[in-house]
Design an enzyme around this catalytic site. Structure first.
Site, PDB file in Angstrom:
ATOM      1  N   HIS A  37       0.997  -1.223  -0.042  1.00  0.00           N
ATOM      2  CA  HIS A  37       0.060   0.051  -0.006  1.00  0.00           C
ATOM      3  C   HIS A  37       0.860   1.133  -0.025  1.00  0.00           C
ATOM      4  O   HIS A  37       0.702   2.127  -0.734  1.00  0.00           O
ATOM      5  CB  HIS A  37      -0.904   0.238   1.463  1.00  0.00           C
ATOM      6  CG  HIS A  37      -1.834  -1.000   1.368  1.00  0.00           C
ATOM      7  ND1 HIS A  37      -1.678  -1.935   2.390  1.00  0.00           N
ATOM      8  CD2 HIS A  37      -2.993  -1.368   0.648  1.00  0.00           C
ATOM      9  CE1 HIS A  37      -2.933  -2.629   2.246  1.00  0.00           C
ATOM     10  NE2 HIS A  37      -3.660  -2.485   1.152  1.00  0.00           N
ATOM     11  N   LYS A 149      -0.560  -6.981  -8.067  1.00  0.00           N
ATOM     12  CA  LYS A 149      -0.693  -8.059  -7.423  1.00  0.00           C
ATOM     13  C   LYS A 149      -2.299  -8.733  -7.742  1.00  0.00           C
ATOM     14  O   LYS A 149      -2.634  -9.636  -8.001  1.00  0.00           O
ATOM     15  CB  LYS A 149      -0.612  -7.919  -6.058  1.00  0.00           C
ATOM     16  CG  LYS A 149      -0.826  -9.372  -5.191  1.00  0.00           C
ATOM     17  CD  LYS A 149      -0.482  -9.351  -3.727  1.00  0.00           C
ATOM     18  CE  LYS A 149      -1.853  -8.653  -3.023  1.00  0.00           C
ATOM     19  NZ  LYS A 149      -2.821  -9.714  -2.766  1.00  0.00           N
ATOM     20  N   MET A 184       3.162  -9.107  -0.724  1.00  0.00           N
ATOM     21  CA  MET A 184       2.373  -8.530   0.569  1.00  0.00           C
ATOM     22  C   MET A 184       0.906  -8.501   0.628  1.00  0.00           C
ATOM     23  O   MET A 184       0.539  -8.362  -0.769  1.00  0.00           O
ATOM     24  CB  MET A 184       3.107  -7.092   0.809  1.00  0.00           C
ATOM     25  CG  MET A 184       4.596  -7.362   1.103  1.00  0.00           C
ATOM     26  SD  MET A 184       4.844  -6.113   2.319  1.00  0.00           S
ATOM     27  CE  MET A 184       6.469  -6.384   2.773  1.00  0.00           C
ATOM     28  N   SER A 185       0.360  -8.858   1.508  1.00  0.00           N
ATOM     29  CA  SER A 185      -1.252  -8.613   1.780  1.00  0.00           C
ATOM     30  C   SER A 185      -1.557  -8.664   3.088  1.00  0.00           C
ATOM     31  O   SER A 185      -1.111  -9.276   3.908  1.00  0.00           O
ATOM     32  CB  SER A 185      -1.774 -10.178   0.964  1.00  0.00           C
ATOM     33  OG  SER A 185      -3.008 -10.401   1.202  1.00  0.00           O
TER      34      SER A 185
HETATM   35  P1  AMP Z   1      -6.316  -4.028  -0.506  1.00  0.00           P
HETATM   36  O1  AMP Z   1      -6.205  -3.157   0.623  1.00  0.00           O
HETATM   37  O2  AMP Z   1      -5.641  -5.523  -0.367  1.00  0.00           O
HETATM   38  O3  AMP Z   1      -7.469  -3.869  -1.299  1.00  0.00           O
HETATM   39  O4  AMP Z   1      -5.279  -3.279  -1.565  1.00  0.00           O
HETATM   40  C1  AMP Z   1      -5.419  -2.097  -2.148  1.00  0.00           C
HETATM   41  C2  AMP Z   1      -4.387  -1.609  -3.221  1.00  0.00           C
HETATM   42  O5  AMP Z   1      -3.131  -2.137  -2.874  1.00  0.00           O
HETATM   43  C3  AMP Z   1      -4.747  -2.599  -4.609  1.00  0.00           C
HETATM   44  O6  AMP Z   1      -4.717  -1.996  -5.533  1.00  0.00           O
HETATM   45  C4  AMP Z   1      -3.808  -3.708  -4.487  1.00  0.00           C
HETATM   46  O7  AMP Z   1      -3.814  -4.224  -5.686  1.00  0.00           O
HETATM   47  C5  AMP Z   1      -2.590  -2.835  -3.878  1.00  0.00           C
HETATM   48  N1  AMP Z   1      -1.787  -4.139  -3.321  1.00  0.00           N
HETATM   49  C6  AMP Z   1      -2.107  -4.729  -2.462  1.00  0.00           C
HETATM   50  N2  AMP Z   1      -0.687  -5.722  -1.979  1.00  0.00           N
HETATM   51  C7  AMP Z   1       0.054  -5.334  -2.769  1.00  0.00           C
HETATM   52  C8  AMP Z   1       1.362  -5.649  -3.111  1.00  0.00           C
HETATM   53  N3  AMP Z   1       1.957  -6.722  -2.426  1.00  0.00           N
HETATM   54  N4  AMP Z   1       2.234  -5.177  -4.224  1.00  0.00           N
HETATM   55  C9  AMP Z   1       1.569  -4.167  -4.958  1.00  0.00           C
HETATM   56  N5  AMP Z   1       0.243  -3.842  -4.675  1.00  0.00           N
HETATM   57  C10 AMP Z   1      -0.551  -4.387  -3.606  1.00  0.00           C
END
Ligand code: AMP
Length: 287
Positions: A37, A149, A184-185
């Site tokens: 993020h 991702k 990362m997640s």
């Molecule tokens: P999320 O909070 O998981 O919905 O993610 C919000 C944004 O961050 C989305 O556009 C995801 O694709 C991006 N994102 C989450 N994890 C990663 C990562 N490891 N690398 C790049 N972008 C990420």
């Protein structure tokens, strides 16, 4: 950094910024920030005068048996992290403001949502596109940044933006990985240490695909079966999908070429993880 909750306050702020001739980049998120993020926020800062990060755990994109109630949340921590990145606005709308009781509209992209995560998670992308459409209308960004991702999500949002004639530039950011290669997640927090170890089969698969592609290997079926073996070597890991698809229209590929993407979704214990590899790109850790 300012935190804004009401939708009307958000739009008022954006109208003033736009009237002053400045540009806005939006980074939509569901919070529980990690380096992925933060990298999107840094890219957004390079691309526009002002940066809005939205934080909304979007109930509409979760299936009935998915992890909405246990999705990790920590607004105080997220606020500190976003402030450290010097974003201008952390936009945290409430559920009831985004989805009023009589909310009855859906934004839906056809065809490219029928495969990969769209096939495994019915209704997921409709939830994503509906909330992102609302965020675009509320925040009025010139640019929106998404992570590769979630590469199908990035494709679907790009398609929606083109199809609905929004004058918004959709920008993708490469996958940010932990030092051992795991993408990362926020969901990685669910993993036990043993599951964390097992989840490295995703990065091993990505590296295998790179080696195969670099050596001129073109048989998609064979590559998928090799990757299945890499993943299933870990007890407790099951395959949701292993696909090689065209990066533009997401149709299945039989012959691997530089337009192909390996897309993976696996279940480690109770946790669903995704990863992908654009053939010919680098796999080194971009943290
Ligand atoms: P999320 O909070 O998981 O919905 O993610 C919000 C944004 O961050 C989305 O556009 C995801 O694709 C991006 N994102 C989450 N994890 C990663 C990562 N490891 N690398 C790049 N972008 C990420």
């Amino acid at each position: 950094m300012q935190t804004i909750h009401p939708l009307a306050d958000m739009t008022r702020w954006s109208n003033e910024v736009i009237a002053s001739g400045s540009t806005i980049a939006l980074v939509p998120t569901m919070g529980y920030f990690h380096e992925g993020h933060l990298s999107l926020m840094r890219l957004a800062k390079c691309l526009a005068d002002r940066v809005v990060v939205s934080l909304f755990v979007n109930s509409l994109q979760f299936g009935p048996s998915e992890d909405l109630s246990r999705y990790p949340r920590d607004l105080a921590r997220d606020s500190r992290m976003a402030a450290d990145e010097k974003v201008d606005i952390l936009f945290v709308p409430t559920e009831t403001e985004i989805y009023a009781l009589d909310f009855n509209t859906r934004v839906s992209v056809c065809s490219i949502t029928d495969t990969l995560c769209g096939k495994q998670r019915p209704g997921h992308f409709e939830g994503v596109t509906t909330v992102v459409a609302k965020l675009f209308n509320i925040v009025k960004p010139h640019i929106a940044v998404f992570g590769q991702k979630d590469f199908q999500q990035l494709s679907v949002i790009s398609k929606m933006t083109r199809d609905l004639n929004w004058d918004i530039e959709i920008v993708g950011h490469p996958i940010v990985r932990a030092e051992d290669g795991l993408a990362m997640s926020s969901r990685n927090t669910y993993l036990s240490s043993e599951e964390r170890e097992q989840s490295l089969c995703l990065y091993k698969s990505v590296q295998h695909a790179k080696t195969r592609f670099d050596n001129g290997f073109t048989d998609a079926e064979l590559l998928k079966s090799e990757i299945r073996d890499i993943i299933l070597a870990n007890s407790g890991v099951s395959v949701d999908y292993i696909s090689v698809v065209d990066k533009d229209n997401l149709s299945d590929k039989e012959v691997i070429d530089s337009n192909s993407v390996l897309a993976l979704a696996v279940i480690v214990g109770q946790t669903r993880l995704i990863d992908n590899y654009f053939m010919g790109s680098d796999t080194e850790i971009s943290k």
